[in-house]
Design a protein around this motif. Sequence first.
Motif, PDB file in Angstrom:
ATOM      1  N   VAL A   1       0.837  -1.196   0.000  1.00  0.00           N
ATOM      2  CA  VAL A   1       0.000   0.000   0.000  1.00  0.00           C
ATOM      3  C   VAL A   1       0.878   1.254   0.000  1.00  0.00           C
ATOM      4  N   THR A   2       1.957   1.215   0.773  1.00  0.00           N
ATOM      5  CA  THR A   2       2.900   2.332   0.793  1.00  0.00           C
ATOM      6  C   THR A   2       3.516   2.553  -0.581  1.00  0.00           C
ATOM      7  N   ALA A   3       3.884   1.461  -1.244  1.00  0.00           N
ATOM      8  CA  ALA A   3       4.436   1.573  -2.598  1.00  0.00           C
ATOM      9  C   ALA A   3       3.410   2.167  -3.548  1.00  0.00           C
ATOM     10  N   PHE A   4       2.153   1.753  -3.421  1.00  0.00           N
ATOM     11  CA  PHE A   4       1.095   2.286  -4.281  1.00  0.00           C
ATOM     12  C   PHE A   4       0.956   3.789  -4.089  1.00  0.00           C
ATOM     13  N   PHE A   5       0.856   4.232  -2.837  1.00  0.00           N
ATOM     14  CA  PHE A   5       0.712   5.659  -2.588  1.00  0.00           C
ATOM     15  C   PHE A   5       1.954   6.411  -3.066  1.00  0.00           C
TER      16      PHE A   5
ATOM     17  N   ALA B   1      -7.527  -0.815 -13.212  1.00  0.00           N
ATOM     18  CA  ALA B   1      -7.238  -0.821 -14.647  1.00  0.00           C
ATOM     19  C   ALA B   1      -7.219   0.600 -15.204  1.00  0.00           C
ATOM     20  N   SER B   2      -8.083   1.456 -14.684  1.00  0.00           N
ATOM     21  CA  SER B   2      -8.121   2.853 -15.142  1.00  0.00           C
ATOM     22  C   SER B   2      -6.826   3.570 -14.827  1.00  0.00           C
ATOM     23  N   VAL B   3      -6.222   3.220 -13.696  1.00  0.00           N
ATOM     24  CA  VAL B   3      -4.933   3.814 -13.334  1.00  0.00           C
ATOM     25  C   VAL B   3      -3.892   3.476 -14.400  1.00  0.00           C
ATOM     26  N   GLY B   4      -3.796   2.181 -14.733  1.00  0.00           N
ATOM     27  CA  GLY B   4      -2.805   1.761 -15.712  1.00  0.00           C
ATOM     28  C   GLY B   4      -3.065   2.322 -17.094  1.00  0.00           C
ATOM     29  N   ILE B   5      -4.311   2.223 -17.551  1.00  0.00           N
ATOM     30  CA  ILE B   5      -4.649   2.718 -18.885  1.00  0.00           C
ATOM     31  C   ILE B   5      -4.457   4.223 -18.966  1.00  0.00           C
ATOM     32  N   GLY B   6      -4.924   4.936 -17.938  1.00  0.00           N
ATOM     33  CA  GLY B   6      -4.829   6.393 -17.958  1.00  0.00           C
ATOM     34  C   GLY B   6      -3.401   6.880 -17.992  1.00  0.00           C
ATOM     35  N   PHE B   7      -2.593   6.406 -17.062  1.00  0.00           N
ATOM     36  CA  PHE B   7      -1.203   6.856 -17.005  1.00  0.00           C
ATOM     37  C   PHE B   7      -0.401   6.392 -18.228  1.00  0.00           C
TER      38      PHE B   7
ATOM     39  N   ALA C   1       4.325  -0.375 -12.596  1.00  0.00           N
ATOM     40  CA  ALA C   1       4.568  -0.902 -11.248  1.00  0.00           C
ATOM     41  C   ALA C   1       3.446  -0.487 -10.297  1.00  0.00           C
ATOM     42  N   LEU C   2       2.960   0.741 -10.455  1.00  0.00           N
ATOM     43  CA  LEU C   2       1.840   1.227  -9.649  1.00  0.00           C
ATOM     44  C   LEU C   2       0.603   0.359  -9.858  1.00  0.00           C
ATOM     45  N   THR C   3       0.297   0.047 -11.093  1.00  0.00           N
ATOM     46  CA  THR C   3      -0.865  -0.778 -11.409  1.00  0.00           C
ATOM     47  C   THR C   3      -0.705  -2.188 -10.843  1.00  0.00           C
ATOM     48  N   LEU C   4       0.494  -2.726 -10.937  1.00  0.00           N
ATOM     49  CA  LEU C   4       0.771  -4.056 -10.379  1.00  0.00           C
ATOM     50  C   LEU C   4       0.564  -4.057  -8.861  1.00  0.00           C
ATOM     51  N   ALA C   5       1.037  -3.008  -8.194  1.00  0.00           N
ATOM     52  CA  ALA C   5       0.846  -2.911  -6.742  1.00  0.00           C
ATOM     53  C   ALA C   5      -0.640  -2.883  -6.397  1.00  0.00           C
ATOM     54  N   GLY C   6      -1.423  -2.149  -7.190  1.00  0.00           N
ATOM     55  CA  GLY C   6      -2.871  -2.120  -6.970  1.00  0.00           C
ATOM     56  C   GLY C   6      -3.488  -3.492  -7.098  1.00  0.00           C
ATOM     57  N   GLY C   7      -3.022  -4.277  -8.072  1.00  0.00           N
ATOM     58  CA  GLY C   7      -3.528  -5.633  -8.248  1.00  0.00           C
ATOM     59  C   GLY C   7      -3.210  -6.532  -7.064  1.00  0.00           C
ATOM     60  N   VAL C   8      -2.020  -6.380  -6.500  1.00  0.00           N
ATOM     61  CA  VAL C   8      -1.646  -7.179  -5.328  1.00  0.00           C
ATOM     62  C   VAL C   8      -2.530  -6.816  -4.136  1.00  0.00           C
ATOM     63  N   ILE C   9      -2.743  -5.525  -3.916  1.00  0.00           N
ATOM     64  CA  ILE C   9      -3.593  -5.076  -2.803  1.00  0.00           C
ATOM     65  C   ILE C   9      -5.020  -5.596  -2.976  1.00  0.00           C
ATOM     66  N   PHE C  10      -5.491  -5.577  -4.195  1.00  0.00           N
ATOM     67  CA  PHE C  10      -6.855  -6.006  -4.511  1.00  0.00           C
ATOM     68  C   PHE C  10      -7.128  -7.440  -4.061  1.00  0.00           C
ATOM     69  N   ARG C  11      -6.133  -8.277  -4.080  1.00  0.00           N
ATOM     70  CA  ARG C  11      -6.308  -9.701  -3.774  1.00  0.00           C
ATOM     71  C   ARG C  11      -6.516  -9.965  -2.288  1.00  0.00           C
TER      72      ARG C  11
END
Length: 397
Positions: A217-221, A282-288, A381-391
């Motif tokens: 979560v820290t990495a995501f932020f 997904a919007s984070v990854g696509i948008g950025f 990497a941000l999008t990947l971190a979001g996916g890990v948190i999501f699980r």
Amino acid sequence: MTETHQHSRYLTLGMMLAATNMRLPITMMPGLISSLKRTLGLPSSMAGLLTTIPLLTFAVMSPLIARWGRRFGNELIIYVMLVILALGSYLRVIPTIPALFIGTLLVGIGADGGNVLIPAIIKDNFPTNIPVATSQYTLSMLLVGSLGTGLSGVLAAHWSLPLTMAVLSVIGLLNLVVWLPNLKYNHKAPAEVTNSSVSKTQSSHGSVWRRPLAWVVTAFFGLQALVYYSLLTWLPTVFAAHGFSLIAAGNLVTIMQLSGLPMSYLVPATSGKRAGVLTMIASVGIGFIAGIGGVLLPGANFALAAVSAVLIGLGSGAAFSLAVVFFTQKTTNGFETADLSGMAQSAGYLLAAVGPVLFGWLGSQLGWSLVLWIAIMLSAALTLAGGVIFRHRTIYD
């Protein structure tokens, strides 16, 4: 399930005003740089510190504020921080460079109270209505923050510098009045929790600093802050290097900032369903990634650049709002939320402070295309971190 705390009828308005005070005292400063140079003789080399100083104070103060909230109560600590913020804001009205920088330091300290503790206030007081409360908080912050730079420049063109800064700081004084009723409902952590550790803030689950998912979560932020503040700082230069006028480049960055506003509503509104959270990640990854990729395209006209700016804005708005949602969703009570918020924002804003400087050096030495490709990789990497948190249901799973 978090027990609902009793609270003042003015809590929602106080939170929204606190959110505006977390951004406006900082985002108004770039629009005043020309006036500061003319009135105070501020060197260009020092102008960037007006943004960097608050970000560094966020990094230092966030864990401390989380601990103070546990010990003395979140509502009380927010009020103390609002007092510090108001003092710093009006100290900057004094037309001297020392007053400007000391005031900016106090503004950074004061603004961080809301940064860390408002998510905890939401968790404690609106446990069954977190999406709406989070939307009100993030929308207020992003809207006023987006308008701050342009509004300050317009006012400075017609008024004196001290008057402009004094008027824009009035909202801080109003916040002090509106927050007062909340002090009656100040909530502290139980004594056995506040006394459980001297060195680290603890919860019934133990320190968040020892939880691997808390670091994700820290990495995501941190990554969303790094990419956003770096792009906010240097996209005008990148657009200008592509042949756009300075006015057009500034307008494109304004479009980017305003485009994130819908996400401050959509992300919390959809956060109650797993499919909604996954869509926003997904919007984070696509948008950025798509937005930055559009900036990389050669020979782009204003329309294509505007589309790229909109995509980046959507990605950045979704990323910030998701970070706030993760603070509340991945913890079990308000004090844990404050712990996670303090941890994530400490490291995140440290990255955000370093990012613009590093990106600026790389851009000047190696070219802006390399910088944009690095931003794309960081966004992945941000999008990947979001996916890990999501699980995971919480950081304690």
